[in-house]
Design a protein around this motif. Sequence first.
Motif, PDB file in Angstrom:
ATOM      1  N   MET A   1       0.864  -1.362   0.262  1.00  0.00           N
ATOM      2  CA  MET A   1       0.090  -0.099   0.071  1.00  0.00           C
ATOM      3  C   MET A   1       0.982   1.449  -0.111  1.00  0.00           C
ATOM      4  N   CYS A   2       0.396   2.346  -1.058  1.00  0.00           N
ATOM      5  CA  CYS A   2       1.169   3.853  -0.780  1.00  0.00           C
ATOM      6  C   CYS A   2       0.421   4.310  -0.469  1.00  0.00           C
ATOM      7  N   LYS A 146       3.790   0.899  -6.202  1.00  0.00           N
ATOM      8  CA  LYS A 146       3.455  -0.602  -5.845  1.00  0.00           C
ATOM      9  C   LYS A 146       1.631  -0.614  -6.440  1.00  0.00           C
ATOM     10  N   ASP A 147       1.504   0.791  -6.453  1.00  0.00           N
ATOM     11  CA  ASP A 147      -0.376   0.627  -6.298  1.00  0.00           C
ATOM     12  C   ASP A 147      -0.573   1.353  -7.832  1.00  0.00           C
ATOM     13  N   LEU A 182      -2.304   4.364 -12.265  1.00  0.00           N
ATOM     14  CA  LEU A 182      -3.295   4.828 -10.974  1.00  0.00           C
ATOM     15  C   LEU A 182      -4.106   6.575 -11.642  1.00  0.00           C
ATOM     16  N   ASP A 414      -3.682   3.542  -0.685  1.00  0.00           N
ATOM     17  CA  ASP A 414      -4.381   2.402  -1.396  1.00  0.00           C
ATOM     18  C   ASP A 414      -5.579   2.501  -2.859  1.00  0.00           C
ATOM     19  N   LYS A 415      -4.980   2.718  -3.221  1.00  0.00           N
ATOM     20  CA  LYS A 415      -5.831   3.461  -4.557  1.00  0.00           C
ATOM     21  C   LYS A 415      -6.921   4.246  -5.041  1.00  0.00           C
TER      22      LYS A 415
END
Length: 544
Positions: A1-2, A146-147, A182, A414-415
Amino acid sequence: MCKIKIFGLGGLNENGKNCYVVEVNNDIFVFDCGLKYATGNLLGIDYIIPDFSYLEKNVKRIKGVFITHGHQENMGSVADLVEHIPNIKIYATKFTKYTLIEDGVPEKNIIEIKVHKKITFGENSIFPIAISHSVPDAVMYVLYTKDGSICYTGDFTIDPSMMGSYEMDLGKIAYVGKQGVLCLLSESIFSENPGHTSPKHKLIDFFKDVIKHNEKRIIFSVLPDHLYTIEEIFNACANTHRKIVVMGKKLQNIITYSIENNYLNVEDGIIGDLSNLKDENVIILISDDRANPYANINKIFTGYDKFVNLLPTDTIVFAQPKYDSSEKLFVKMENELAKFGCNVIDIPKKYSILQHASKEDLMLMIKLVNPMYYMPVKGDYRYMVGNANVASSLGIPAENIILKQNGDVVNITDKKIEDKFEHINVDDIFIDGKSSDDIGDLVIKDREVLAENGIVLISATVSKKDKVLLVGPEIVTRGFIYVKDSKEMIEEIKKICEKVINDNITPKYVDYNLIRQQIREDLGRYLYEETECKPMIIAVVQEV
């Protein structure tokens, strides 16, 4: 999670000063670092840069500044940033690196990158992709997290016929879109223009027609960093047996560098020298920049150029974009040249010398990238809204379209976007001359007063021992009234000032602060009643 933050230090609700910050957990990535040229109401100001206070406070977290291309709106304040943060790393392609060095950025700060070569920063990485613009080696950036990835397009147009260092890799962009994006940050300046920008940006046929129908000397006025337009002029002159003389050190340097590094291909022997200036059919290239538009052509017109003397048989071609701030200046220049007898040619409205993304270009970019969130950047707010409408027409939900102004922070965890209403204070930093210090609003206000109403300076000398007025008051005005034609008013000004001084002199004490304040009040009231002007009043009262 970013935990991701996205915000602009400049470039939102304005044309220029592009500087966008993306934070991924503890890492900071800065995309572009441009300037904005001052409009006419900012007297004496050369250009405006972003407020770097946030970057200075968080310097240890900055991974680098990533420049998309060599235009001042995108890289013009890098040298100022380096003065604030001397060890900051600047990432740029080869041609952009050259423009940065020419702009005064130390070479030791610049890391040259290649398109389609990943740059890794721990868990995150940057991937530059070649795009088409009016300057070579322009790129967009993909920040992998990562997201999902965050993409920043910079300036672009979609034209498959642009080759070499102008070629756009649509395949790479589509591949990035397939991996999952994203957020996409995309420019907005031409968002209200229908269709594609191409082929309206192609001017070679227009230039050929100008050269064909004007057999005498032609002077082209260009911007030095619009190399695509310069190349079209060279190509239009090919096989005409006419020499091209390049005037100005900056333009000569750019063209020489571009030829040596294969960014510019020109016909052998086409470039002449100063000995060709008097050739009847010579073509002359001169350049200006947005900070001082039409300065060189005005210098030639007024007879102050050392090498070029204007002739009534000359044809003047303004092969450069017109901006709102310089439109009056252009019309005045065009009118004066026409009265002199010159043939003045401007780029027709059906062409666009600027290469930004129109509606169909934006649509194609959005479809290829297919982002979860879409953030319009770069341009006045109405253009950003137009860009948002383009995204909405393609089915991106309204809640996923991000419209912000400078300093407004977009938080994505987390997006998912979190509405924290976070804001970072950012200001315009005014740069006057070579000074890197901000010129504040009070200074600008004083300059406005001086420009509109002038200044009145009162000086007087009081005896320290006897507490009597020795000399004065003497009156000096600049930009307010013509003294020789206003003797009665000058005498009245002296009377008012003399009365104020004498009223505030006592045998034991002279209140100089009160004298200066009362002179400003009483004299300001009198001058406004007589002239309806409010000049700046400065009273200098000293004792000896």
